[in-house]
Motif scaffolding. Sequence first.
Motif, PDB file in Angstrom:
ATOM      1  N   THR A   1       0.845  -1.193   0.000  1.00  0.00           N
ATOM      2  CA  THR A   1       0.000   0.000   0.000  1.00  0.00           C
ATOM      3  C   THR A   1       0.881   1.244   0.000  1.00  0.00           C
ATOM      4  N   ARG A   2       0.544   2.186  -0.897  1.00  0.00           N
ATOM      5  CA  ARG A   2       1.368   3.370  -1.086  1.00  0.00           C
ATOM      6  C   ARG A   2       0.501   4.627  -1.051  1.00  0.00           C
ATOM      7  N   LYS A   3       1.163   5.759  -0.798  1.00  0.00           N
ATOM      8  CA  LYS A   3       0.517   7.045  -1.007  1.00  0.00           C
ATOM      9  C   LYS A   3       0.603   7.396  -2.492  1.00  0.00           C
ATOM     10  N   GLU A   4      -0.088   8.452  -2.869  1.00  0.00           N
ATOM     11  CA  GLU A   4      -0.087   8.857  -4.278  1.00  0.00           C
ATOM     12  C   GLU A   4       1.302   9.266  -4.761  1.00  0.00           C
ATOM     13  N   ASP A   5       2.158   9.732  -3.825  1.00  0.00           N
ATOM     14  CA  ASP A   5       3.507  10.133  -4.223  1.00  0.00           C
ATOM     15  C   ASP A   5       4.472   8.947  -4.271  1.00  0.00           C
ATOM     16  N   GLY A   6       3.962   7.743  -4.031  1.00  0.00           N
ATOM     17  CA  GLY A   6       4.780   6.548  -4.097  1.00  0.00           C
ATOM     18  C   GLY A   6       5.325   6.073  -2.769  1.00  0.00           C
ATOM     19  N   THR A   7       5.171   6.858  -1.700  1.00  0.00           N
ATOM     20  CA  THR A   7       5.652   6.447  -0.381  1.00  0.00           C
ATOM     21  C   THR A   7       4.935   5.176   0.055  1.00  0.00           C
ATOM     22  N   VAL A   8       5.691   4.147   0.398  1.00  0.00           N
ATOM     23  CA  VAL A   8       5.107   2.882   0.830  1.00  0.00           C
ATOM     24  C   VAL A   8       4.717   2.987   2.304  1.00  0.00           C
ATOM     25  N   VAL A   9       3.474   2.657   2.624  1.00  0.00           N
ATOM     26  CA  VAL A   9       2.990   2.755   4.002  1.00  0.00           C
ATOM     27  C   VAL A   9       2.701   1.388   4.624  1.00  0.00           C
ATOM     28  N   LEU A  10       2.428   0.396   3.802  1.00  0.00           N
ATOM     29  CA  LEU A  10       2.212  -0.978   4.278  1.00  0.00           C
ATOM     30  C   LEU A  10       2.941  -1.890   3.306  1.00  0.00           C
TER      31      LEU A  10
END
Length: 286
Positions: free
Chosen positions: A269-278
Amino acid sequence: MSLDPSVIGVRSDPSPRSWTSADTLLYALGVGAGHDDPLADLRYTSEHGDDACQEQRVLPTFGVMVTWGTRRGGQKMGDFDPAMLVHAEQEVVLHRPLAPEGTVSVTSQVTGMYDKGKGALVSSESEAVDPGTGEAVVTTRSSVFIRGEGGFGGDPGPKAASPIPGRDPDELVTMPTWPGQALLYRLSGDRNPLHSDPRFSARGGFERPILHGLCTYGVTGRALVSTIARGDGDAMASMAGRFSSPVLPGETLQVAIWRVDDTTTAFQTRKEDGTVVLDRGLATWR
């Protein structure tokens, strides 16, 4: 401030845990079911069901709430600032589909304390069984990262390879969150002020209260159920992942999904900017 390694392996006394239809409905709303389309996910947000299901069903990630709040091993893990604690990893194993209401008997224990240098990783496991038959209902495994509690010279912990394939995902599902979501989700049991009190979250180094990791986990679970099981949450057998970055309520998430085989799915799971959160996500299906 320090951790207490003597609690490792000490299993708690059995503790009863009950939930109602209202609890499972509230959980579904808290992880976003029906938020953008009130007629979507009716099987999880009402007792009326939908065309495919004429009675209430339960999102499989509610399994984490079945064991939520049971003290690990029945003892305090140590003395530390709770503002320094964040959820690090979560797994839920569903031995059978969950009912809209029920009662279980829960035991739990700390399974490890690992030295990560700038912090400590504490892992635990909880088991929920049918109090009448002893049959397993849910097993959860989780870990928390406590900043500032590392450096004690302990075991750094096991290392496992990521299940994420080295190719483009087979599916990419957009899942929005909304600004007040943490305030609704906390009513399912996690009242940590990190997710509601700006003064407390500032102590933890966050610009404002962050979304619960388990809410992100539940949002991701909804994407997996919708995409892989066509909305049938009872098909999920397990789901595990590692929290790698905080989410602010209102941010849009994207769930990347890889179909590994007929019963196994990898996800991230990522944010729209590509940062992976899960990260390092793996789900299995019946």
